[in-house]
Design a protein around this motif. Structure first.
Motif, PDB file in Angstrom:
ATOM      1  N   LEU A 144       4.811  -7.030  -3.150  1.00 33.60           N
ATOM      2  CA  LEU A 144       4.242  -8.147  -2.396  1.00 33.60           C
ATOM      3  C   LEU A 144       4.436  -9.465  -3.144  1.00 33.60           C
ATOM      4  O   LEU A 144       4.411  -9.509  -4.379  1.00 33.60           O
ATOM      5  CB  LEU A 144       2.747  -7.922  -2.143  1.00 33.60           C
ATOM      6  N   SER A 145       4.597 -10.509  -2.407  1.00 36.44           N
ATOM      7  CA  SER A 145       4.776 -11.845  -2.970  1.00 36.44           C
ATOM      8  C   SER A 145       3.506 -12.305  -3.688  1.00 36.44           C
ATOM      9  O   SER A 145       2.398 -11.932  -3.299  1.00 36.44           O
ATOM     10  CB  SER A 145       5.109 -12.830  -1.840  1.00 36.44           C
ATOM     11  N   PRO A 146       3.656 -13.134  -4.728  1.00 38.40           N
ATOM     12  CA  PRO A 146       2.481 -13.733  -5.379  1.00 38.40           C
ATOM     13  C   PRO A 146       1.647 -14.585  -4.423  1.00 38.40           C
ATOM     14  O   PRO A 146       0.493 -14.903  -4.731  1.00 38.40           O
ATOM     15  CB  PRO A 146       3.099 -14.602  -6.481  1.00 38.40           C
ATOM     16  N   LEU A 147       2.217 -14.941  -3.281  1.00 31.52           N
ATOM     17  CA  LEU A 147       1.465 -15.713  -2.294  1.00 31.52           C
ATOM     18  C   LEU A 147       0.381 -14.880  -1.614  1.00 31.52           C
ATOM     19  O   LEU A 147      -0.532 -15.432  -0.987  1.00 31.52           O
ATOM     20  CB  LEU A 147       2.416 -16.270  -1.234  1.00 31.52           C
ATOM     21  N   VAL A 148       0.505 -13.560  -1.724  1.00 29.30           N
ATOM     22  CA  VAL A 148      -0.500 -12.665  -1.142  1.00 29.30           C
ATOM     23  C   VAL A 148      -1.561 -12.371  -2.190  1.00 29.30           C
ATOM     24  O   VAL A 148      -1.240 -11.927  -3.289  1.00 29.30           O
ATOM     25  CB  VAL A 148       0.146 -11.349  -0.655  1.00 29.30           C
ATOM     26  N   PHE A 149      -2.812 -12.615  -1.855  1.00 28.21           N
ATOM     27  CA  PHE A 149      -3.908 -12.298  -2.766  1.00 28.21           C
ATOM     28  C   PHE A 149      -4.178 -10.797  -2.715  1.00 28.21           C
ATOM     29  O   PHE A 149      -4.379 -10.224  -1.647  1.00 28.21           O
ATOM     30  CB  PHE A 149      -5.174 -13.062  -2.389  1.00 28.21           C
ATOM     31  N   GLN A 150      -4.182 -10.153  -3.905  1.00 28.02           N
ATOM     32  CA  GLN A 150      -4.436  -8.720  -3.987  1.00 28.02           C
ATOM     33  C   GLN A 150      -5.577  -8.454  -4.955  1.00 28.02           C
ATOM     34  O   GLN A 150      -5.679  -9.098  -6.003  1.00 28.02           O
ATOM     35  CB  GLN A 150      -3.200  -7.967  -4.492  1.00 28.02           C
ATOM     36  N   ILE A 151      -6.406  -7.468  -4.608  1.00 33.32           N
ATOM     37  CA  ILE A 151      -7.488  -7.074  -5.502  1.00 33.32           C
ATOM     38  C   ILE A 151      -7.883  -5.632  -5.204  1.00 33.32           C
ATOM     39  O   ILE A 151      -7.793  -5.179  -4.056  1.00 33.32           O
ATOM     40  CB  ILE A 151      -8.705  -8.019  -5.341  1.00 33.32           C
ATOM     41  N   HIS A 152      -8.263  -4.898  -6.241  1.00 35.14           N
ATOM     42  CA  HIS A 152      -8.791  -3.549  -6.038  1.00 35.14           C
ATOM     43  C   HIS A 152     -10.265  -3.652  -5.652  1.00 35.14           C
ATOM     44  O   HIS A 152     -10.946  -4.611  -6.030  1.00 35.14           O
ATOM     45  CB  HIS A 152      -8.628  -2.713  -7.311  1.00 35.14           C
ATOM     46  N   LYS A 208       6.552  -5.616   1.272  1.00 38.19           N
ATOM     47  CA  LYS A 208       7.718  -6.461   0.983  1.00 38.19           C
ATOM     48  C   LYS A 208       7.359  -7.917   1.236  1.00 38.19           C
ATOM     49  O   LYS A 208       6.988  -8.280   2.351  1.00 38.19           O
ATOM     50  CB  LYS A 208       8.925  -6.064   1.841  1.00 38.19           C
ATOM     51  N   GLU A 209       7.458  -8.706   0.177  1.00 35.24           N
ATOM     52  CA  GLU A 209       7.156 -10.135   0.245  1.00 35.24           C
ATOM     53  C   GLU A 209       5.749 -10.364   0.817  1.00 35.24           C
ATOM     54  O   GLU A 209       4.780 -10.038   0.180  1.00 35.24           O
ATOM     55  CB  GLU A 209       8.226 -10.865   1.061  1.00 35.24           C
ATOM     56  N   GLN A 210       5.631 -10.847   2.035  1.00 36.28           N
ATOM     57  CA  GLN A 210       4.319 -11.117   2.614  1.00 36.28           C
ATOM     58  C   GLN A 210       3.987 -10.170   3.768  1.00 36.28           C
ATOM     59  O   GLN A 210       3.145 -10.476   4.607  1.00 36.28           O
ATOM     60  CB  GLN A 210       4.246 -12.569   3.093  1.00 36.28           C
ATOM     61  N   GLU A 211       4.648  -9.017   3.769  1.00 41.04           N
ATOM     62  CA  GLU A 211       4.436  -8.064   4.860  1.00 41.04           C
ATOM     63  C   GLU A 211       4.091  -6.675   4.329  1.00 41.04           C
ATOM     64  O   GLU A 211       4.551  -6.265   3.261  1.00 41.04           O
ATOM     65  CB  GLU A 211       5.674  -7.982   5.747  1.00 41.04           C
ATOM     66  N   ILE A 212       3.290  -5.974   5.112  1.00 40.11           N
ATOM     67  CA  ILE A 212       2.979  -4.567   4.852  1.00 40.11           C
ATOM     68  C   ILE A 212       3.450  -3.761   6.051  1.00 40.11           C
ATOM     69  O   ILE A 212       3.228  -4.152   7.207  1.00 40.11           O
ATOM     70  CB  ILE A 212       1.469  -4.351   4.623  1.00 40.11           C
ATOM     71  N   ASP A 215       5.438  -3.722  10.977  1.00 42.00           N
ATOM     72  CA  ASP A 215       5.064  -4.580   9.857  1.00 42.00           C
ATOM     73  C   ASP A 215       4.052  -5.640  10.296  1.00 42.00           C
ATOM     74  O   ASP A 215       3.991  -6.034  11.459  1.00 42.00           O
ATOM     75  CB  ASP A 215       6.300  -5.274   9.281  1.00 42.00           C
ATOM     76  N   LEU A 216       3.296  -6.104   9.315  1.00 40.66           N
ATOM     77  CA  LEU A 216       2.289  -7.119   9.559  1.00 40.66           C
ATOM     78  C   LEU A 216       2.321  -8.131   8.419  1.00 40.66           C
ATOM     79  O   LEU A 216       2.322  -7.750   7.242  1.00 40.66           O
ATOM     80  CB  LEU A 216       0.893  -6.483   9.643  1.00 40.66           C
ATOM     81  N   LYS A 217       2.350  -9.411   8.761  1.00 39.42           N
ATOM     82  CA  LYS A 217       2.274 -10.454   7.748  1.00 39.42           C
ATOM     83  C   LYS A 217       0.827 -10.577   7.282  1.00 39.42           C
ATOM     84  O   LYS A 217      -0.093 -10.654   8.097  1.00 39.42           O
ATOM     85  CB  LYS A 217       2.770 -11.793   8.292  1.00 39.42           C
ATOM     86  N   VAL A 218       0.633 -10.597   5.951  1.00 37.96           N
ATOM     87  CA  VAL A 218      -0.729 -10.575   5.412  1.00 37.96           C
ATOM     88  C   VAL A 218      -0.934 -11.723   4.426  1.00 37.96           C
ATOM     89  O   VAL A 218       0.015 -12.216   3.810  1.00 37.96           O
ATOM     90  CB  VAL A 218      -1.026  -9.235   4.707  1.00 37.96           C
ATOM     91  N   GLN A 219      -2.186 -12.128   4.307  1.00 43.82           N
ATOM     92  CA  GLN A 219      -2.560 -13.137   3.322  1.00 43.82           C
ATOM     93  C   GLN A 219      -3.418 -12.545   2.197  1.00 43.82           C
ATOM     94  O   GLN A 219      -3.420 -13.042   1.066  1.00 43.82           O
ATOM     95  CB  GLN A 219      -3.333 -14.275   3.989  1.00 43.82           C
ATOM     96  N   ASN A 220      -4.147 -11.464   2.507  1.00 46.89           N
ATOM     97  CA  ASN A 220      -5.044 -10.836   1.529  1.00 46.89           C
ATOM     98  C   ASN A 220      -4.990  -9.326   1.669  1.00 46.89           C
ATOM     99  O   ASN A 220      -4.948  -8.802   2.796  1.00 46.89           O
ATOM    100  CB  ASN A 220      -6.490 -11.289   1.741  1.00 46.89           C
ATOM    101  N   VAL A 221      -4.997  -8.629   0.540  1.00 48.20           N
ATOM    102  CA  VAL A 221      -5.034  -7.166   0.551  1.00 48.20           C
ATOM    103  C   VAL A 221      -6.107  -6.690  -0.417  1.00 48.20           C
ATOM    104  O   VAL A 221      -6.138  -7.108  -1.583  1.00 48.20           O
ATOM    105  CB  VAL A 221      -3.680  -6.547   0.141  1.00 48.20           C
ATOM    106  N   ILE A 222      -6.998  -5.836   0.076  1.00 55.17           N
ATOM    107  CA  ILE A 222      -7.987  -5.188  -0.782  1.00 55.17           C
ATOM    108  C   ILE A 222      -7.625  -3.721  -0.854  1.00 55.17           C
ATOM    109  O   ILE A 222      -7.605  -3.020   0.164  1.00 55.17           O
ATOM    110  CB  ILE A 222      -9.425  -5.354  -0.233  1.00 55.17           C
ATOM    111  N   TRP A 223      -7.299  -3.271  -2.051  1.00 53.44           N
ATOM    112  CA  TRP A 223      -6.891  -1.878  -2.246  1.00 53.44           C
ATOM    113  C   TRP A 223      -8.141  -1.024  -2.522  1.00 53.44           C
ATOM    114  O   TRP A 223      -8.617  -0.953  -3.647  1.00 53.44           O
ATOM    115  CB  TRP A 223      -5.895  -1.763  -3.389  1.00 53.44           C
ATOM    116  N   ALA A 224      -8.666  -0.380  -1.486  1.00 53.37           N
ATOM    117  CA  ALA A 224      -9.806   0.523  -1.639  1.00 53.37           C
ATOM    118  C   ALA A 224      -9.268   1.944  -1.761  1.00 53.37           C
ATOM    119  O   ALA A 224      -9.598   2.843  -0.982  1.00 53.37           O
ATOM    120  CB  ALA A 224     -10.755   0.385  -0.452  1.00 53.37           C
ATOM    121  N   THR A 225      -8.397   2.109  -2.742  1.00 53.39           N
ATOM    122  CA  THR A 225      -7.587   3.323  -2.882  1.00 53.39           C
ATOM    123  C   THR A 225      -8.068   4.259  -3.988  1.00 53.39           C
ATOM    124  O   THR A 225      -7.338   5.149  -4.414  1.00 53.39           O
ATOM    125  CB  THR A 225      -6.122   2.926  -3.126  1.00 53.39           C
ATOM    126  N   GLY A 226      -9.293   4.045  -4.432  1.00 53.24           N
ATOM    127  CA  GLY A 226      -9.883   5.000  -5.357  1.00 53.24           C
ATOM    128  C   GLY A 226      -9.517   4.785  -6.809  1.00 53.24           C
ATOM    129  O   GLY A 226      -9.030   3.724  -7.217  1.00 53.24           O
TER     130      GLY A 226
END
Length: 360
Positions: free
Chosen positions: A155-163, A273-277, A284-295
């Motif tokens: 994912l691109s650095p433009l997408v905010f990611q957090i666990h 990939k880049e700004q899409e999941i 595919d979906l363009k995203v701005q934020n992803v929260i990984w609730a993946t354990g």
């Protein structure tokens, strides 16, 4: 006040302790309670700075779905309405109070680096020196290292990611939509909270099952207890069915928001990939934020004793007993029963281990 601010145990390499407990969470404190009732020279060590911080640092809106009367450790009840549901800060403060109440010998800010065994003695090298003990209880719990799928790196650095373990509240996110990946209760609760302020998607591997928090005025866990489901044993037929089914989503907040099109359920996340999941059989979906609730993943690489863990890194044990004399595990999911990793069940497993230790 931090426990370590008033309990300061000087490391003396000449002293061989009877028992060391690694981890001062609910499992370690339960073990400390039972050890304090017998003639044991023991210490509980933990790398954190304050008892209960693993709870305090979880997302702000977290409320347990087990009632207070099923959220207590042996010897001390959690205050408040027994049928009510405690907040995560209530539990954190309760754990700290528990350590104070029983004056447990705890040393915080003591991170374990390596543990090995020579002859009949365990050597635990920590950031505060080396401890020696005849027995060791590994009570670090199931939530050790946050797991984030490797595809997240695409994912691109433009997408905010957090666990989910680092998520506190909506203010952390960037403007725009949010995708919560993971179908457990944490993911569901986070998705519900975010839906109040933005477009939310929840990616799950299978269709959620829902159970109410209460039935006929009683907690669902009260009914579980009466039906024997809470105490279903690991190897039993009913226990296996419960494990295979996976945990349901407790409460109907998510179900209602999905029905009202406030949250969109998507299938399993397959690629980034880049700004899409990309999602299984969806696109595919363009995203701005992803929260990984993946354990979480377990991490016992610091244990330098052969044959303690299997090829997957999980401890080899039977109800916490290992093939290594003097080495035990506590607080593992399904260690003995459905409730083994919960506040309500870990005390029973701790008592069992102490009884075994007294015989050996």
């Amino acid at each position: 006040m931090s426990i370590c601010s008033y309990i300061n145990i000087e490391v003396n390499e000449l002293i061989i302790l009877d028992t060391i407990v690694v981890g001062a969470g609910q499992a370690g404190l339960s073990m400390g309670y039972w050890l304090s009732l017998i003639d044991q020279n023991f210490i509980i060590i933990d790398g954190g700075t304050r008892i209960g911080d693993t709870w305090r640092k979880r997302y702000n809106s977290l409320t347990l779905f087990t009632p207070r009367y099923l959220s207590s450790l042996p010897g001390l009840s959690l205050k408040g309405n027994p049928q009510g549901f405690p907040t995560k800060d209530e539990v954190a403060d309760y754990l700290e109070q528990y350590a104070h109440t029983f004056n447990l010998p705890i040393q915080m800010e003591t991170e374990v680096m390596v543990m090995d065994k020579q002859d009949d003695i365990f050597y635990i090298s920590t950031t505060k020196g080396t401890f020696q003990a005849k027995r060791v209880i590994v009570a670090t719990g199931p939530f050790q290292v946050p797991f984030i799928p490797v595809i997240s790196k695409n994912l691109s650095p433009l997408v905010f990611q957090i666990h989910s373990s680092g998520y506190r509240g909506p203010s952390q996110l960037k403007p725009g939509n949010a995708v919560v990946v993971g179908g457990g209760n944490s993911g569901a609760q986070i998705a519900v909270e975010l839906a109040a302020t933005r477009e939310v998607y929840l990616s799950v591997s299978k269709k959620p099952r829902y159970l109410p928090l209460s039935i006929l005025g009683k907690s669902t866990f009260w009914w579980f207890e009466r039906l024997g489901l809470l105490n279903a044993r690991e190897g039993s037929r009913i226990g296996q069915k419960i494990r295979d089914a996976g945990d349901p989503i407790f409460g109907h907040d998510l179900k209602s928001l999905v029905k009202d099109d406030k949250i969109t359920i998507l299938p399993r996340t397959m690629k980034c990939k880049e700004q899409e999941i990309g999602f299984l059989d969806y696109g595919d979906l363009k995203v701005q934020n992803v929260i990984w609730a993946t354990g979480f993943k377990t991490s016992y690489s610091w244990i330098k004793i052969p044959h303690v863990c299997d090829e997957s890194g999980n401890p080899i044990h039977s109800r916490g007993l290992t093939n290594i004399k003097g080495l035990y595990f506590l607080g593992r999911p399904w260690q003995h029963k459905r409730s083994s990793a919960l506040l309500t069940g870990v005390g029973e497993d701790a008592e069992y281990l102490v009884r075994v230790m007294q015989k050996n």
